[in-house]
Motif scaffolding. Structure first.
Motif, PDB file in Angstrom:
ATOM      1  N   LEU A 151       0.836  -1.351  -0.071  1.00 28.31           N
ATOM      2  CA  LEU A 151       0.006  -0.034   0.046  1.00 28.31           C
ATOM      3  C   LEU A 151       0.747   1.276  -0.022  1.00 28.31           C
ATOM      4  N   GLU A 152       0.279   2.363  -0.557  1.00 29.44           N
ATOM      5  CA  GLU A 152       1.070   3.627  -0.503  1.00 29.44           C
ATOM      6  C   GLU A 152       0.910   4.087   1.249  1.00 29.44           C
ATOM      7  N   LEU A 153       2.038   5.038   1.411  1.00 24.98           N
ATOM      8  CA  LEU A 153       2.122   5.144   2.945  1.00 24.98           C
ATOM      9  C   LEU A 153       0.856   6.077   3.344  1.00 24.98           C
ATOM     10  N   ASP A 154       0.425   6.788   2.381  1.00 21.01           N
ATOM     11  CA  ASP A 154      -0.784   7.705   2.721  1.00 21.01           C
ATOM     12  C   ASP A 154      -2.172   7.216   2.184  1.00 21.01           C
ATOM     13  N   ASP A 155      -2.182   5.767   1.954  1.00 19.91           N
ATOM     14  CA  ASP A 155      -3.515   5.277   1.462  1.00 19.91           C
ATOM     15  C   ASP A 155      -4.407   5.048   2.905  1.00 19.91           C
ATOM     16  N   PRO A 156      -5.566   5.401   2.906  1.00 17.60           N
ATOM     17  CA  PRO A 156      -6.363   5.265   4.162  1.00 17.60           C
ATOM     18  C   PRO A 156      -6.729   4.127   4.154  1.00 17.60           C
ATOM     19  N   ASP A 157      -6.768   2.851   3.056  1.00 23.15           N
ATOM     20  CA  ASP A 157      -7.509   1.770   3.326  1.00 23.15           C
ATOM     21  C   ASP A 157      -6.550   0.683   3.954  1.00 23.15           C
ATOM     22  N   GLY A 205      17.572   1.107   3.366  1.00 24.43           N
ATOM     23  CA  GLY A 205      17.381   2.610   2.321  1.00 24.43           C
ATOM     24  C   GLY A 205      16.925   3.414   3.579  1.00 24.43           C
ATOM     25  N   ALA A 206      15.867   4.111   3.376  1.00 24.47           N
ATOM     26  CA  ALA A 206      15.512   5.209   4.228  1.00 24.47           C
ATOM     27  C   ALA A 206      14.646   4.591   5.676  1.00 24.47           C
ATOM     28  N   GLY A 207      14.396   3.488   5.448  1.00 19.61           N
ATOM     29  CA  GLY A 207      13.734   2.797   6.734  1.00 19.61           C
ATOM     30  C   GLY A 207      12.296   3.299   6.690  1.00 19.61           C
ATOM     31  N   ALA A 208      11.599   3.636   5.406  1.00 17.04           N
ATOM     32  CA  ALA A 208      10.208   4.035   5.578  1.00 17.04           C
ATOM     33  C   ALA A 208       9.265   3.090   5.424  1.00 17.04           C
ATOM     34  N   ASN A 209       9.666   1.881   4.912  1.00 19.10           N
ATOM     35  CA  ASN A 209       8.814   0.596   5.007  1.00 19.10           C
ATOM     36  C   ASN A 209       7.932   0.492   6.045  1.00 19.10           C
ATOM     37  N   VAL A 210       6.907   0.188   6.049  1.00 17.09           N
ATOM     38  CA  VAL A 210       5.883   0.192   7.315  1.00 17.09           C
ATOM     39  C   VAL A 210       5.379  -1.463   7.183  1.00 17.09           C
ATOM     40  N   ARG A 211       5.231  -1.757   8.573  1.00 15.07           N
ATOM     41  CA  ARG A 211       4.677  -3.319   8.669  1.00 15.07           C
ATOM     42  C   ARG A 211       3.917  -3.136   9.845  1.00 15.07           C
ATOM     43  N   ASP A 212       3.008  -3.943   9.799  1.00 21.11           N
ATOM     44  CA  ASP A 212       1.929  -4.264  10.725  1.00 21.11           C
ATOM     45  C   ASP A 212       2.221  -5.272  11.780  1.00 21.11           C
ATOM     46  N   TRP A 213       2.806  -4.892  12.982  1.00 18.19           N
ATOM     47  CA  TRP A 213       3.250  -5.809  13.692  1.00 18.19           C
ATOM     48  C   TRP A 213       2.441  -6.490  14.741  1.00 18.19           C
ATOM     49  N   ILE A 214       2.603  -7.837  14.772  1.00 21.61           N
ATOM     50  CA  ILE A 214       1.692  -8.456  15.602  1.00 21.61           C
ATOM     51  C   ILE A 214       2.665  -9.319  16.572  1.00 21.61           C
ATOM     52  N   HIS A 272      11.245  -4.197  -2.614  1.00 14.42           N
ATOM     53  CA  HIS A 272      10.775  -4.123  -1.093  1.00 14.42           C
ATOM     54  C   HIS A 272       9.692  -3.361  -0.983  1.00 14.42           C
ATOM     55  N   ASP A 273       8.593  -4.144  -0.718  1.00 14.93           N
ATOM     56  CA  ASP A 273       7.053  -3.404  -0.481  1.00 14.93           C
ATOM     57  C   ASP A 273       7.162  -2.605   0.556  1.00 14.93           C
ATOM     58  N   LEU A 274       6.541  -1.697   0.187  1.00 13.92           N
ATOM     59  CA  LEU A 274       6.211  -0.164   0.857  1.00 13.92           C
ATOM     60  C   LEU A 274       5.564  -0.304   2.376  1.00 13.92           C
ATOM     61  N   ARG A 275       4.135  -0.791   2.181  1.00 16.65           N
ATOM     62  CA  ARG A 275       3.400  -0.660   3.481  1.00 16.65           C
ATOM     63  C   ARG A 275       2.333  -1.855   3.515  1.00 16.65           C
ATOM     64  N   TYR A 276       2.417  -2.497   4.624  1.00 14.83           N
ATOM     65  CA  TYR A 276       1.335  -3.356   4.908  1.00 14.83           C
ATOM     66  C   TYR A 276       0.629  -2.916   5.983  1.00 14.83           C
ATOM     67  N   ALA A 277      -0.762  -3.149   5.950  1.00 14.41           N
ATOM     68  CA  ALA A 277      -1.829  -2.816   6.818  1.00 14.41           C
ATOM     69  C   ALA A 277      -2.973  -4.043   6.916  1.00 14.41           C
TER      70      ALA A 277
END
Length: 332
Positions: free
Chosen positions: A128-134, A206-215, A274-279
């Motif tokens: 997902l994009e970093l600013d994606d509300p979904d 890289g820049a460390g911007a990649n977001v993961r949804d941790w559990i 490298h995938d950008l964001r998971y949520a």
């Protein structure tokens, strides 16, 4: 259910699930595990022998799988090749284990009419994009971006096809990134923890911007068991704990836990694809099955994980040097 067959039960997430069953239920557990580099007998060694039995073997071995499935009430399928970096340099084993192995298990549960639960990943949905509300839901289209996620997507499709075509009694769960005890030091969080224990700065792609949804792995375990005991056959449930953190935020959390400057880290070359964001949107799991995570504070869960790695250096130190040598060859 009195007898559960757990594939990959000596690996990180699998062994945490086996431990959950021992703590929270009265079932007997048979673990089928190939004991690759990412799993270990030590992760199960302290569990009662009258409750947990380890069988060393491969899920593509039809004869072995058939005999074990025939005696089980439910098969919980964790076994997988799961490291993205490894899938980029050697994808064949991912196809063999994740696709052919799942097929072998599905055929066995079909022959013996055994309940089946397939453990998958949110990575099948792409990113997902970093600013994606979904966030990802059970209806998100598949869009895998690595050999690992593509092989897991294929295994999900096999399960659904066997449910529809052969009436196999199966459910699927797609979970976000896990953290907690017993995770191999090649993975992001334990790698950074063990680097810090050894006095080195953590590493960031890289820049460390990649977001993961941790559990936390304990919460993943409780969710899987809830799906097995109360979920609807043929359904998919997404498991998440609303734990979105960028890699940079995780590293800063860890530095604080080690009394270091939050920004004391090393940037390394980014990973290919490298995938950008998971949520994850876990509404169905929570509303239909009444599940909620216990470890809702990521910082507290991370602190407990650090403590575990400090107290179990004898478990991870034997493989640490080789892991770092492999990363060094890749420029990471």
């Amino acid at each position: 259910m009195t007898h559960v067959l757990v594939t990959g039960g000596a690996g990180f997430i699998g062994c945490n699930f086996v431990r959950h069953l021992v703590r929270e239920t009265d079932v007997r557990v048979t673990v089928l595990d190939k004991l690759t580099y990412a799993s270990s007998e030590a992760s199960l060694a302290d569990l009662p022998a009258d409750r947990v039995r380890l069988v060393v073997g491969d899920i593509v071995d039809e004869g072995l799988v058939d005999g074990l499935v025939a005696t089980a009430d439910v098969v919980v399928h964790f076994a997988a090749e799961s490291h993205n970096d490894n899938s980029l340099t050697g994808p064949r084993i991912f196809v063999q284990t994740n696709i052919v192995g799942t097929f072998t298990l599905l055929e066995a549960v079909r022959r013996h009419d055994v309940r089946f639960h397939h453990v998958s990943t949110d990575e099948v949905y792409g990113d997902l994009e970093l600013d994606d509300p979904d966030r990802f839901t059970e209806h998100t289209a598949y869009n895998p971006s690595s050999p690992y996620s593509a092989s897991k997507a294929a295994s999900d499709h096999l399960v659904r096809a066997w449910v529809r075509s052969f009436k196999v009694r199966a459910t699927i769960s797609n979970c976000s990134n896990n953290y907690g005890p017993w995770q191999h030091v090649e993975k992001f969080i334990p790698r950074q923890i063990t680097e810090l224990i050894e006095g080195r700065a953590p590493r960031v792609y890289g820049a460390g911007a990649n977001v993961r949804d941790w559990i936390h792995a304990d919460d993943h375990s409780s969710a899987v068991w809830r799906i097995i005991t109360a979920g609807r056959i043929g359904e998919t449930y997404l498991i998440g704990a609303d734990g979105e953190q960028s890699n940079l935020e995780v590293v800063r959390h860890l530095n604080v836990l080690f009394d270091r400057d939050p920004d004391d880290f090393v940037q390394v070359a980014d990973r290919a694809g490298h995938d950008l964001r998971y949520a994850i949107n876990s509404t169905r799991l929570r509303s239909e099955l009444g599940w909620r995570p216990r470890h809702e504070n990521f910082h507290d869960g991370l602190a407990r994980t650090v403590t575990w790695y400090r107290e179990h250096e004898d478990w991870w130190r034997p493989v640490k040097a080789a892991t770092e040598a492999t990363y060094a060859q890749k420029g990471h």
